[in-house]
Design a protein around this motif. Sequence first.
Motif, mmCIF file in Angstrom:
data_model
loop_
_atom_site.group_PDB
_atom_site.id
_atom_site.type_symbol
_atom_site.label_atom_id
_atom_site.label_comp_id
_atom_site.label_asym_id
_atom_site.label_seq_id
_atom_site.Cartn_x
_atom_site.Cartn_y
_atom_site.Cartn_z
ATOM 1 N N ARG A 58 -11.018 -3.739 -4.400
ATOM 2 C CA ARG A 58 -9.864 -3.375 -5.229
ATOM 3 C C ARG A 58 -8.584 -4.087 -4.787
ATOM 4 N N ALA A 59 -8.442 -4.320 -3.483
ATOM 5 C CA ALA A 59 -7.204 -4.886 -2.939
ATOM 6 C C ALA A 59 -7.278 -6.392 -2.691
ATOM 7 N N GLY A 60 -8.403 -7.011 -3.021
ATOM 8 C CA GLY A 60 -8.536 -8.448 -2.806
ATOM 9 C C GLY A 60 -8.618 -8.806 -1.330
ATOM 10 N N MET A 61 -9.338 -7.981 -0.580
ATOM 11 C CA MET A 61 -9.508 -8.185 0.856
ATOM 12 C C MET A 61 -10.993 -8.241 1.164
ATOM 13 N N THR A 62 -11.312 -8.378 2.452
ATOM 14 C CA THR A 62 -12.692 -8.254 2.900
ATOM 15 C C THR A 62 -12.843 -6.921 3.620
ATOM 16 N N GLN A 63 -14.069 -6.442 3.720
ATOM 17 C CA GLN A 63 -14.306 -5.172 4.419
ATOM 18 C C GLN A 63 -13.859 -5.246 5.876
ATOM 19 N N PRO A 64 -14.118 -6.348 6.612
ATOM 20 C CA PRO A 64 -13.621 -6.414 7.989
ATOM 21 C C PRO A 64 -12.085 -6.340 8.076
ATOM 22 N N GLN A 65 -11.391 -6.890 7.081
ATOM 23 C CA GLN A 65 -9.927 -6.792 7.083
ATOM 24 C C GLN A 65 -9.478 -5.340 6.903
ATOM 25 N N LEU A 80 0.527 -7.520 0.467
ATOM 26 C CA LEU A 80 -0.726 -6.810 0.719
ATOM 27 C C LEU A 80 -0.511 -5.302 0.667
ATOM 28 N N LEU A 81 0.607 -4.824 1.177
ATOM 29 C CA LEU A 81 0.912 -3.392 1.088
ATOM 30 C C LEU A 81 0.984 -2.957 -0.376
ATOM 31 N N ALA A 82 1.571 -3.786 -1.221
ATOM 32 C CA ALA A 82 1.652 -3.468 -2.649
ATOM 33 C C ALA A 82 0.262 -3.412 -3.265
ATOM 34 N N ARG A 83 -0.614 -4.357 -2.897
ATOM 35 C CA ARG A 83 -1.989 -4.353 -3.415
ATOM 36 C C ARG A 83 -2.756 -3.131 -2.917
ATOM 37 N N LEU A 84 -2.535 -2.749 -1.669
ATOM 38 C CA LEU A 84 -3.196 -1.557 -1.131
ATOM 39 C C LEU A 84 -2.763 -0.307 -1.884
ATOM 40 N N GLU A 86 -1.665 -0.082 -4.917
ATOM 41 C CA GLU A 86 -2.285 -0.108 -6.241
ATOM 42 C C GLU A 86 -3.775 0.225 -6.150
ATOM 43 N N ALA A 87 -4.462 -0.358 -5.173
ATOM 44 C CA ALA A 87 -5.898 -0.111 -5.004
ATOM 45 C C ALA A 87 -6.194 1.347 -4.667
ATOM 46 N N LEU A 88 -5.244 2.000 -4.012
ATOM 47 C CA LEU A 88 -5.417 3.408 -3.630
ATOM 48 C C LEU A 88 -4.799 4.355 -4.659
ATOM 49 N N ASP A 89 -4.368 3.806 -5.809
ATOM 50 C CA ASP A 89 -3.776 4.592 -6.891
ATOM 51 C C ASP A 89 -2.692 5.527 -6.353
ATOM 52 N N ALA A 90 -1.747 4.912 -5.637
ATOM 53 C CA ALA A 90 -0.707 5.709 -4.984
ATOM 54 C C ALA A 90 0.552 4.888 -4.783
ATOM 55 N N SER A 91 1.629 5.605 -4.517
ATOM 56 C CA SER A 91 2.865 4.980 -4.063
ATOM 57 C C SER A 91 2.840 4.996 -2.544
ATOM 58 N N LEU A 92 3.387 3.967 -1.943
ATOM 59 C CA LEU A 92 3.442 3.887 -0.486
ATOM 60 C C LEU A 92 4.851 4.182 -0.026
#
Length: 110
Positions: A58-65, A80-84, A86-92
């Motif tokens: 969802r975040a355009g990363m790899t599992q090890p990352q 990356l924080l913004a993508r996370l 969005e991927a977690l369907d939340a505001s950070l």
Amino acid sequence: MNHAQWKLTRERKAAEGHTGSPEVESMRTEIRMAFDLGQAVYNRRTELGISQTELARRAGMTQPQVSKLELGGTVPTLPLLARLAEALDASLNIALDAGTSTVAFIAHAA
């Protein structure tokens, strides 16, 4: 090893032979901030019931990352924080004040 044990071990290693020095205190602060972020990612991911692999997709990363991030082993960029978020369907929300940090993913309204 759980997150708390890992954090304690990492802080101990960082402090060996340098107890109380400004460099060690700075390193401890950075470790705590990275750990707080990783814990927030882990908490939200498990709340959603998704795997590290799914979050990575969802975040355009790899599992090890994702794993490294959750363990506090890396500090991500703002994009990356913004993508996370969005991927977690939340505001950070991140609050930084005098060496302390509070990190929370706030779920979007349904």
